[in-house]
Design a protein around this motif. Sequence first.
Motif, PDB file in Angstrom:
ATOM      1  N   SER A 145       0.852  -1.179   0.000  1.00 13.71           N
ATOM      2  CA  SER A 145       0.000   0.000   0.000  1.00 13.71           C
ATOM      3  C   SER A 145       0.886   1.226   0.000  1.00 13.71           C
ATOM      4  CB  SER A 145      -0.890   0.016   1.246  1.00 13.71           C
ATOM      5  OG  SER A 145      -1.792  -1.067   1.216  1.00 13.71           O
ATOM      6  N   LEU A 146       0.516   2.226  -0.788  1.00 12.31           N
ATOM      7  CA  LEU A 146       1.296   3.453  -0.902  1.00 12.31           C
ATOM      8  C   LEU A 146       0.530   4.610  -0.292  1.00 12.31           C
ATOM      9  CD1 LEU A 146       2.393   3.076  -4.620  1.00 12.31           C
ATOM     10  CD2 LEU A 146       3.790   2.672  -2.608  1.00 12.31           C
ATOM     11  N   LEU A 147       1.257   5.663   0.085  1.00 18.40           N
ATOM     12  CA  LEU A 147       0.584   6.846   0.573  1.00 18.40           C
ATOM     13  C   LEU A 147      -0.171   7.501  -0.572  1.00 18.40           C
ATOM     14  CD1 LEU A 147       1.848   9.976  -0.057  1.00 18.40           C
ATOM     15  CD2 LEU A 147       3.848   8.832   0.912  1.00 18.40           C
ATOM     16  N   LEU A 148      -1.295   8.074  -0.260  1.00 23.67           N
ATOM     17  CA  LEU A 148      -2.093   8.815  -1.232  1.00 23.67           C
ATOM     18  C   LEU A 148      -2.209  10.254  -0.767  1.00 23.67           C
ATOM     19  CD1 LEU A 148      -4.956   6.273  -1.923  1.00 23.67           C
ATOM     20  CD2 LEU A 148      -3.118   6.929  -3.473  1.00 23.67           C
ATOM     21  N   ALA A 155       6.840  -8.094   3.344  1.00 24.57           N
ATOM     22  CA  ALA A 155       6.058  -8.910   4.279  1.00 24.57           C
ATOM     23  C   ALA A 155       6.198  -8.390   5.706  1.00 24.57           C
ATOM     24  CB  ALA A 155       6.503 -10.369   4.195  1.00 24.57           C
ATOM     25  N   LEU A 156       7.386  -7.923   6.070  1.00 25.32           N
ATOM     26  CA  LEU A 156       7.596  -7.376   7.411  1.00 25.32           C
ATOM     27  C   LEU A 156       6.765  -6.113   7.622  1.00 25.32           C
ATOM     28  CD1 LEU A 156      11.457  -7.778   7.888  1.00 25.32           C
ATOM     29  CD2 LEU A 156       9.651  -8.926   9.197  1.00 25.32           C
ATOM     30  N   VAL A 157       6.733  -5.258   6.603  1.00 24.43           N
ATOM     31  CA  VAL A 157       5.954  -4.024   6.703  1.00 24.43           C
ATOM     32  C   VAL A 157       4.465  -4.356   6.808  1.00 24.43           C
ATOM     33  CG1 VAL A 157       5.319  -1.881   5.536  1.00 24.43           C
ATOM     34  CG2 VAL A 157       7.701  -2.647   5.517  1.00 24.43           C
ATOM     35  N   ARG A 158       4.014  -5.292   5.996  1.00 25.69           N
ATOM     36  CA  ARG A 158       2.601  -5.682   6.030  1.00 25.69           C
ATOM     37  C   ARG A 158       2.237  -6.308   7.382  1.00 25.69           C
ATOM     38  NH1 ARG A 158       3.703  -7.951   1.005  1.00 25.69           N
ATOM     39  NH2 ARG A 158       3.345 -10.039   1.805  1.00 25.69           N
ATOM     40  N   LEU A 159       3.158  -7.084   7.943  1.00 27.19           N
ATOM     41  CA  LEU A 159       2.904  -7.707   9.247  1.00 27.19           C
ATOM     42  C   LEU A 159       2.697  -6.643  10.311  1.00 27.19           C
ATOM     43  CD1 LEU A 159       2.754 -10.260  10.991  1.00 27.19           C
ATOM     44  CD2 LEU A 159       5.251 -10.094  11.268  1.00 27.19           C
ATOM     45  N   HIS A 160       3.512  -5.616  10.299  1.00 22.02           N
ATOM     46  CA  HIS A 160       3.347  -4.540  11.269  1.00 22.02           C
ATOM     47  C   HIS A 160       2.019  -3.822  11.043  1.00 22.02           C
ATOM     48  CE1 HIS A 160       3.708  -0.580  13.155  1.00 22.02           C
ATOM     49  NE2 HIS A 160       4.493  -1.189  14.022  1.00 22.02           N
ATOM     50  N   GLU A 161       1.668  -3.599   9.778  1.00 25.44           N
ATOM     51  CA  GLU A 161       0.401  -2.926   9.468  1.00 25.44           C
ATOM     52  C   GLU A 161      -0.780  -3.736  10.010  1.00 25.44           C
ATOM     53  OE1 GLU A 161      -2.076  -1.250   5.585  1.00 25.44           O
ATOM     54  OE2 GLU A 161      -0.253  -2.419   5.323  1.00 25.44           O
ATOM     55  N   SER A 162      -0.704  -5.052   9.866  1.00 28.49           N
ATOM     56  CA  SER A 162      -1.830  -5.891  10.304  1.00 28.49           C
ATOM     57  C   SER A 162      -1.981  -5.910  11.814  1.00 28.49           C
ATOM     58  CB  SER A 162      -1.635  -7.332   9.789  1.00 28.49           C
ATOM     59  OG  SER A 162      -0.532  -7.955  10.454  1.00 28.49           O
TER      60      SER A 162
END
Length: 244
Positions: A18-21, A235-242
């Motif tokens: 996901s990117l900033l908008l 995957a690490l970034v997504r894990l933190h987001e979740s």
Amino acid sequence: MPVYLQRMENAIKSPCLSLLLPSGRSGGGYNHIFMLQFISHYTDRYTYLDSIRMALAGGCRWVQLRMKGATDDEMRPVAVEAQRMCREAGATFVIDDHVELVRELHADGVHLGKKDMPIAEARALLGAGFIIGGTANTLDDVRAHHKAGADYIGCGPFRFTTTKQGLAPVLGIEGYRSIVEGMRRERIGLPIVAIGGITADDIPGIMQTGVTGIALSGTVLRADNPAKEMERLLALVRLHESRS
């Protein structure tokens, strides 16, 4: 809707990232979404274009072409090809420093260091249809960039890095936490991206400070398989987001 927002909305549909908008230019606030940026670099093994190609193959959807010391003429052929690859991948393409080249090629935006063109001047040249990021090392830097019309902050360095010369003082975890807390107190709603010598092991701790995302270069290119390493970092970034 500005062209750059259309491009970024297409990129955000990627399942990898996901990117900033930055919707502030169209009347709304910023949508803070975790992201990962790749900063191009060359090594004994890889060219600038090799590095970008592998980052895209690993799922990265935000690329900054940085070729410090290069002229516009030296950078142009690399930028044209890098932009083509990013367009095909649906990735946001930002060029470091070279404002006129950004305008000429219709890149998505420019990232400006503290010794580059002032952000307000770049905004006057480019208008509202381009992303403009600025490098910061202190809360005062963030305030100035916010006032000048920046769309996001590249904040660092986290630690010493060999991919950038003339480093400002390193921030570490506490430095990021202090800047993010200051931004919240002052209601500065810019995305803030941590950069500078960051490794995979650093990502959880840095993200817990409240930064929006991470920018990487050397830690990807030093891996045996850079594309696979990019997948792992995403995957690490997504894990933190979740978990947030």
